[in-house]
Design a protein around this motif. Structure first.
Motif, mmCIF file in Angstrom:
data_model
loop_
_atom_site.group_PDB
_atom_site.id
_atom_site.type_symbol
_atom_site.label_atom_id
_atom_site.label_comp_id
_atom_site.label_asym_id
_atom_site.label_seq_id
_atom_site.Cartn_x
_atom_site.Cartn_y
_atom_site.Cartn_z
ATOM 1 N N SER A 298 -9.661 8.596 3.517
ATOM 2 C CA SER A 298 -8.922 8.610 2.266
ATOM 3 C C SER A 298 -7.404 8.680 2.478
ATOM 4 C CB SER A 298 -9.388 9.811 1.436
ATOM 5 O OG SER A 298 -8.614 9.941 0.286
ATOM 6 N N LEU A 299 -6.970 9.560 3.370
ATOM 7 C CA LEU A 299 -5.538 9.831 3.505
ATOM 8 C C LEU A 299 -4.795 8.898 4.455
ATOM 9 C CD1 LEU A 299 -5.658 13.729 3.520
ATOM 10 C CD2 LEU A 299 -5.145 12.199 1.606
ATOM 11 N N LEU A 300 -5.435 8.457 5.538
ATOM 12 C CA LEU A 300 -4.739 7.626 6.520
ATOM 13 C C LEU A 300 -4.232 6.307 5.926
ATOM 14 C CD1 LEU A 300 -3.711 7.198 9.387
ATOM 15 C CD2 LEU A 300 -5.986 6.314 9.965
ATOM 16 N N PRO A 301 -5.065 5.564 5.194
ATOM 17 C CA PRO A 301 -4.530 4.314 4.620
ATOM 18 C C PRO A 301 -3.332 4.548 3.699
ATOM 19 C CG PRO A 301 -6.922 4.329 4.498
ATOM 20 C CD PRO A 301 -6.499 5.712 4.931
ATOM 21 N N ARG A 302 -3.357 5.626 2.944
ATOM 22 C CA ARG A 302 -2.230 5.918 2.046
ATOM 23 C C ARG A 302 -0.963 6.246 2.831
ATOM 24 N NH1 ARG A 302 -4.673 10.282 -1.915
ATOM 25 N NH2 ARG A 302 -6.779 9.684 -1.429
ATOM 26 N N ALA A 303 -1.113 6.999 3.914
ATOM 27 C CA ALA A 303 0.052 7.372 4.727
ATOM 28 C C ALA A 303 0.678 6.146 5.389
ATOM 29 C CB ALA A 303 -0.352 8.401 5.787
ATOM 30 N N VAL A 304 -0.141 5.293 5.974
ATOM 31 C CA VAL A 304 0.370 4.078 6.623
ATOM 32 C C VAL A 304 0.983 3.151 5.572
ATOM 33 C CG1 VAL A 304 -0.237 2.051 8.012
ATOM 34 C CG2 VAL A 304 -1.217 4.290 8.572
ATOM 35 N N ASP A 305 0.330 3.044 4.418
ATOM 36 C CA ASP A 305 0.849 2.199 3.347
ATOM 37 C C ASP A 305 2.229 2.685 2.901
ATOM 38 O OD1 ASP A 305 0.111 -0.122 1.739
ATOM 39 O OD2 ASP A 305 0.220 1.253 0.038
ATOM 40 N N ALA A 306 2.385 3.981 2.745
ATOM 41 C CA ALA A 306 3.690 4.527 2.325
ATOM 42 C C ALA A 306 4.767 4.208 3.358
ATOM 43 C CB ALA A 306 3.580 6.039 2.111
ATOM 44 N N ASP A 307 4.429 4.349 4.642
ATOM 45 C CA ASP A 307 5.393 4.020 5.697
ATOM 46 C C ASP A 307 5.764 2.543 5.659
ATOM 47 O OD1 ASP A 307 5.329 6.653 6.553
ATOM 48 O OD2 ASP A 307 4.040 6.236 8.287
ATOM 49 N N MET A 308 4.761 1.689 5.486
ATOM 50 C CA MET A 308 5.028 0.248 5.457
ATOM 51 C C MET A 308 5.935 -0.103 4.277
ATOM 52 S SD MET A 308 3.647 -1.286 8.054
ATOM 53 C CE MET A 308 3.644 -2.996 7.537
ATOM 54 N N LEU A 309 5.600 0.398 3.106
ATOM 55 C CA LEU A 309 6.376 0.039 1.915
ATOM 56 C C LEU A 309 7.782 0.626 1.919
ATOM 57 C CD1 LEU A 309 3.556 0.230 -0.761
ATOM 58 C CD2 LEU A 309 4.706 -1.831 0.104
ATOM 59 N N GLU A 310 7.987 1.694 2.674
ATOM 60 C CA GLU A 310 9.320 2.272 2.787
ATOM 61 C C GLU A 310 10.254 1.356 3.577
ATOM 62 O OE1 GLU A 310 11.150 6.141 5.004
ATOM 63 O OE2 GLU A 310 9.407 6.472 3.716
ATOM 64 N N GLU A 311 9.695 0.623 4.553
ATOM 65 C CA GLU A 311 10.538 -0.174 5.446
ATOM 66 C C GLU A 311 10.312 -1.684 5.357
ATOM 67 O OE1 GLU A 311 10.490 1.141 9.506
ATOM 68 O OE2 GLU A 311 10.404 3.254 8.921
ATOM 69 N N GLN A 312 9.196 -2.107 4.773
ATOM 70 C CA GLN A 312 8.841 -3.521 4.797
ATOM 71 C C GLN A 312 8.519 -4.025 3.385
ATOM 72 O OE1 GLN A 312 9.159 -5.238 7.586
ATOM 73 N NE2 GLN A 312 9.547 -3.403 8.803
ATOM 74 N N PRO A 313 8.564 -5.352 3.195
ATOM 75 C CA PRO A 313 8.239 -5.897 1.880
ATOM 76 C C PRO A 313 6.732 -6.123 1.671
ATOM 77 C CG PRO A 313 9.061 -7.647 3.292
ATOM 78 C CD PRO A 313 9.155 -6.360 4.081
ATOM 79 N N ILE A 314 5.901 -5.590 2.578
ATOM 80 C CA ILE A 314 4.448 -5.732 2.434
ATOM 81 C C ILE A 314 3.769 -4.384 2.648
ATOM 82 C CG2 ILE A 314 4.289 -8.179 3.061
ATOM 83 C CD1 ILE A 314 3.469 -7.258 5.911
ATOM 84 N N SER A 315 2.593 -4.266 2.040
ATOM 85 C CA SER A 315 1.793 -3.051 2.184
ATOM 86 C C SER A 315 1.004 -3.090 3.489
ATOM 87 C CB SER A 315 0.815 -2.959 1.008
ATOM 88 O OG SER A 315 -0.164 -3.985 1.107
ATOM 89 N N ALA A 316 0.364 -1.985 3.806
ATOM 90 C CA ALA A 316 -0.490 -1.926 4.994
ATOM 91 C C ALA A 316 -1.663 -2.892 4.869
ATOM 92 C CB ALA A 316 -0.989 -0.501 5.214
#
Length: 151
Positions: free
Chosen positions: A26-44
């Motif tokens: 539950s939590l890992l995909p959300r954490a990686v997604d947040a990191d990706m969206l903070e720095e990149q124009p695409i989601s995890a």
């Protein structure tokens, strides 16, 4: 379905493992997604789609196969590919051998963005996963998880 009266309850270790696995799922995909969206124009999720296309023969996959590989429903994959298409990162075309099926193809812009986003994804996975598994037998853990969800 087995008779509940004949089943053994989970041991405390089994229960702890199952609950921890659920939290990770539950939590890992959300954490990686947040990191990706903070720095990149695409989601995890979008990154994962581009990654799988980059590894596929001719950088293309049937939409149904891509959905299965990424753990999404076909309608969910369609939504992701629509977003990627709107950014010119992927194009969709009819499969030459079956006009009913669609292929997703990675574009050169998709390759460029995938290479740009790779360090962000890598840093996120290292921070959220591997930095917390120091001293663990990663190969054994991978084999155990593979028995639960074979590729």
């Amino acid at each position: 379905m087995a008779d509940v009266t004949t089943l053994e309850p989970l041991t405390p270790d089994e229960e702890a493992f199952l609950r921890a696995l659920g939290r990770v799922m539950s939590l890992l995909p959300r954490a990686v997604d947040a990191d990706m969206l903070e720095e990149q124009p695409i989601s995890a999720t979008e990154y994962t789609v581009l990654m799988h296309l980059s590894e596929a023969p001719r950088n293309q996959m049937r939409m149904s196969e891509l959905a299965n590989t990424c753990g999404l429903s076909l309608s969910g994959m369609t939504r992701v590919v629509n977003r990627l298409e709107s950014q010119s990162l992927v194009v969709r075309q009819k499969a030459p051998d079956d006009g009913r099926a669609s292929l997703a193809l990675l574009t050169s812009s998709g390759w460029t963005l995938l290479k740009q986003a790779w360090p962000t994804n890598l840093a996120s996975v290292r921070r959220h996963v591997f930095s917390r598994l120091e001293g663990c037998d990663i190969a054994a853990a991978a084999k155990a998880l593979e028995r639960i969800a074979p590729s």
